[in-house]
Design a protein around this motif. Structure first.
Motif: not given
Length: 749
Positions: A68-69, A74-76, A102-103, A144-148
């Motif tokens: 969940e983290q 994610v890498q920006i 999705i994310l 993983s829809f809600t997760q992402y």
């Protein structure tokens, strides 16, 4: 960690993997020093998966699971480029694009700056529902829809918090748009400018997700992120891994599953230039083989060809397909465990009777990229590069084989050229084999990474097939087509016995995967008996699992009942659905309306065929146009109605349906069968095992039923109804139902 090497000598994909491996070492730095280093390198929010543990130490994030983290996903970069790590294997189904979509939707990212990469066997990348690393069951988007969405929303909240702190304003006054935080006074900051500061903030536990009506990325037809690389030949797959000093291994395998070596004469193989070692190694299922380790694939295969081997097959069963069918027919006549147990008394008095036997052969997965696995051993550590559907399971198997702890094993998931279930076996067979070879090579003094490659023949003869099945049905019904009793028997090997799924898939001796798709959605009084014989042929799930055979049986028999009672097959199905299956009705109606069924006059010699089936919570209906040309069935057009709830990327849905339908078409073609004679698989390449060629491919029209409900699975549901729809069209033309796959229209049914 690999020794110091010049990563520029490696392919691009391997360079990225090596760089990622280097980055993992930064976790040992103090947090303040790490943040400074990460910012300087342009790697800010979620630079390294292991930061999950660091983030979890914060008070706010303590209740969050690693899955969940944002830090693992994610890498920006400083230039605003967003890299999303996917927790699945990309092997053609499109998750490398759909999951980032999705994310990115909730992150409010600039889609043109979004990239994607694979994860690993790190705990963050487990399926959030199942709790294991898995790509299968058409669950990637569904689970993983809600997760992402939440990952993207949390990362966005952290970026907003960083901007509010820098501008000293209330965060509620800020908004985001296409990778930028916007202030009320016209000020703006790109995500790349805020990423380092955002990383230092606590991760919010709860976030508000967008209303689907506000989606600007989800639901839009979007080109795949890997399309350019794949279409230009630049994409690297697991088979393309190249490490400094790497050696290549091939294996001489026994002709019969489980056989062992009686004698080995390897003198000629050792004499071939480039062959480094000839190793006797254990193989899957208690078998033995001989591995040739060489400088390259050519040298290794040349060494294998000159081996002189004697095999001991005395202790193993030698399955023969003809005898197996006779055994299955005998079993079908016996009592056995029952899935459904309706009263069969009406069978004796039913006005109409129908009896049918169906036969389905073993099927190979036949992915374009044969199996492969590269292993690098060092003191107290192992690294594995492979296209794995279950890197956690495979990593644990690596640890067992090599005597390591699971945390000493890194599985670098690679892009795979197909798999259809073959890259997730409970035995981790091809990964374990590669580790046994690497271990034996190291013991022989070869301190180098070893890439084990399977040839097409190895891959096709190497076991783990969709099981052979036999179905028998006795059906009693009245003049209106009302089924009064349906007595049904299925005979086939269990695919979940001995796997992590056996505990909840096998009940009262029946493997649920063998019966999925039987009876429902039709309100039928059915007695279903199941037999699971044990044979010396390794079996496994195959794209759409049990529905590969149950859909064919159900949909051709339903059609036959409709034809025999002079009812339109569509109207008959709709009557059976009643008001209890609105998604089935919607999908079928969509296919009917778009195909012109019932309204369009087809050319002479053509007929419509219909089928509808639900698998993995998605309903697919087909209306096809087919003919018989010179005794060969021809499929001309496929019109699909799909109900998969919300389509994250309609282009992916269309591509998945087309790919699955073509795979379903392949099962209909002559030669699409794995057969055995005296324990030996008779097919070794595409010359003996048919798959659909470009000349077989029909025109496709794919139509998605609109929905805002959470997505259901799409990787597999397009396969099951294709074969029965095709068969029903042929039956309309010939007046004879088809009872087996592949088709044999000359058989007496």
């Amino acid at each position: 960690m690999l020794p110091n090497i010049d990563y520029r000598d490696l392919p691009r994909a391997a360079q990225r993997l090596m760089a990622r491996n280097q980055n993992d070492e930064a976790v040992t730095l103090p947090r303040r020093s790490f943040l400074k280093l990460a910012g300087a390198g342009g790697l800010a929010l979620g630079a390294f998966p292991h930061l999950v543990m660091a983030q979890a130490a914060g008070q706010t994030a303590s209740a969050l699971k690693p899955t969940e983290q944002p830090s693992a996903f994610v890498q920006i970069a400083a230039n605003g480029e967003v890299t999303v790590t996917i927790n699945r294997l990309e092997f053609g189904q499109g998750v490398q694009t759909a999951l980032p979509m999705i994310l990115a939707e909730e992150l409010d990212a600039d889609w043109s700056l979004v990239r994607s990469r694979h994860g690993s066997n790190d705990g963050a990348y487990i399926d959030p529902k199942f709790g294991i690393h898995i790509t299968g069951g058409s669950n990637s988007i569904k689970n993983s829809f809600t997760q992402y969405r939440e990952l993207g929303a949390r990362a966005r909240a952290m970026l907003l918090g960083a901007a509010a702190a820098r501008w000293k304003v209330d965060v509620a006054t800020l908004r985001t748009q296409s990778g930028t935080v916007l202030g009320p006074d016209g000020r703006k900051l790109g995500y790349g400018e805020l990423a380092e500061a955002a990383m230092a903030l606590p991760v919010p536990e709860k976030v508000t997700l967008k209303d689907p009506k506000d989606f600007r990325i989800i639901g839009r037809p979007t080109p795949r992120l890997d399309a350019r690389a794949k279409s230009s030949g630049q994409q690297n797959f697991g088979i393309d891994v190249r490490l400094p000093g790497q050696l290549t291994a091939v294996v001489a395998r026994p002709p019969v599953f489980g056989a062992r070596l009686a004698s080995v004469d390897d003198a000629a193989a050792r004499a071939i230039n480039g062959v480094k070692a000839v190793l006797r190694v254990p193989l899957d299922g208690g078998a033995e083989g001989v591995a040739i380790v060489a400088d390259g694939y050519w040298q290794a295969t040349q060494g294998r060809e000159v081996l002189k081997l004697q095999w001991d097959t005395s202790a193993v069963e030698k399955v023969d397909s003809d005898k197996q069918l006779a055994q299955y027919r005998e079993l079908a006549a016996r009592p056995g465990p029952r899935k459904f147990d309706a009263d069969m008394a009406p069978l004796g008095t039913a006005p109409r009777q129908l009896e049918a036997e169906f036969v389905f052969p073993y099927l190979a997965h036949a992915a374009m990229e044969p199996l492969n696995c590269t292993v690098q051993l060092s003191e107290g550590r192992a690294e594995v590069w492979t296209g794995s559907q279950c890197p956690g399971l495979d990593g644990a198997a690596v640890a067992r084989v090599l005597g390591l702890k699971p945390e000493q094993v890194a599985v670098h998931v690679q892009m795979a050229g197909g798999g259809f279930g073959r890259r997730f076996a409970a035995s981790s067979d091809f990964v374990v084999e590669a580790c046994e070879i690497a271990k034996a090579a190291r013991a022989a003094g070869l301190n180098a990474p070893v890439r084990t490659l399977w040839s097409r023949e190895d891959d096709m003869r190497g076991g783990y097939y969709r099981p052979m099945h036999l179905h028998r049905a006795r059906i009693g019904f009245d003049e209106r087509g009302k089924v009064l009793a349906w007595d049904h028997v299925i005979v086939g090997q269990s695919i979940t016995t001995g796997t992590v799924f056996a505990g909840f898939q096998i009940k009262d001796g029946i493997d649920a995967t063998a019966t999925e798709g039987m009876r429902d959605p039709y309100p039928l009084p059915m007695r279903l008996t199941v037999h699971h014989p044990k044979l010396n042929v390794p079996v496994l799930w195959w794209r759409s699992v049990g529905s590969t055979h149950t859909a064919f049986v159900m949909e051709t028999l339903i059609d036959e009942i409709a034809r025999s009672t002079k009812q339109d097959p569509v109207v008959y199905r709709m009557d059976l659905f009643g008001d209890k299956h609105p998604r089935h009705r919607a999908a079928l109606q969509m296919a009917v309306d778009k195909s012109g069924y019932g309204k369009t006059q087809l050319p002479a010699g053509r007929a419509f065929g219909v089928a509808v089936h639900e698998s993995f919570q998605t309903v697919v209906a087909y209306v096809v146009e087919a003919s018989v040309v010179n005794g060969r069935p021809m499929l001309h057009r496929v019109t699909a109605g799909v109900h998969c709830n919300l389509a994250v990327n309609p282009r992916t849905v269309e591509a998945q349906l087309q790919g699955a339908a073509i795979m379903g078409l392949s099962t209909c073609l002559p030669g699409s069968a794995i057969t055995l004679k005296d324990g030996v698989v008779e097919q070794g390449n595409f010359g003996e095992y048919s798959v659909a060629r470009i000349t077989d491919i029909p025109a496709f029209d794919v139509h998605i039923v609109p929905s805002a409900e959470a997505p259901t699975g799409m990787g597999e549901p397009g396969l099951p109804p294709l074969a029965p729809a095709f068969a029903n069209a042929i039956a309309q033309l010939t007046g004879k139902p088809l009872r087996q796959l592949p088709f044999n229209i000359k058989s007496k049914s």
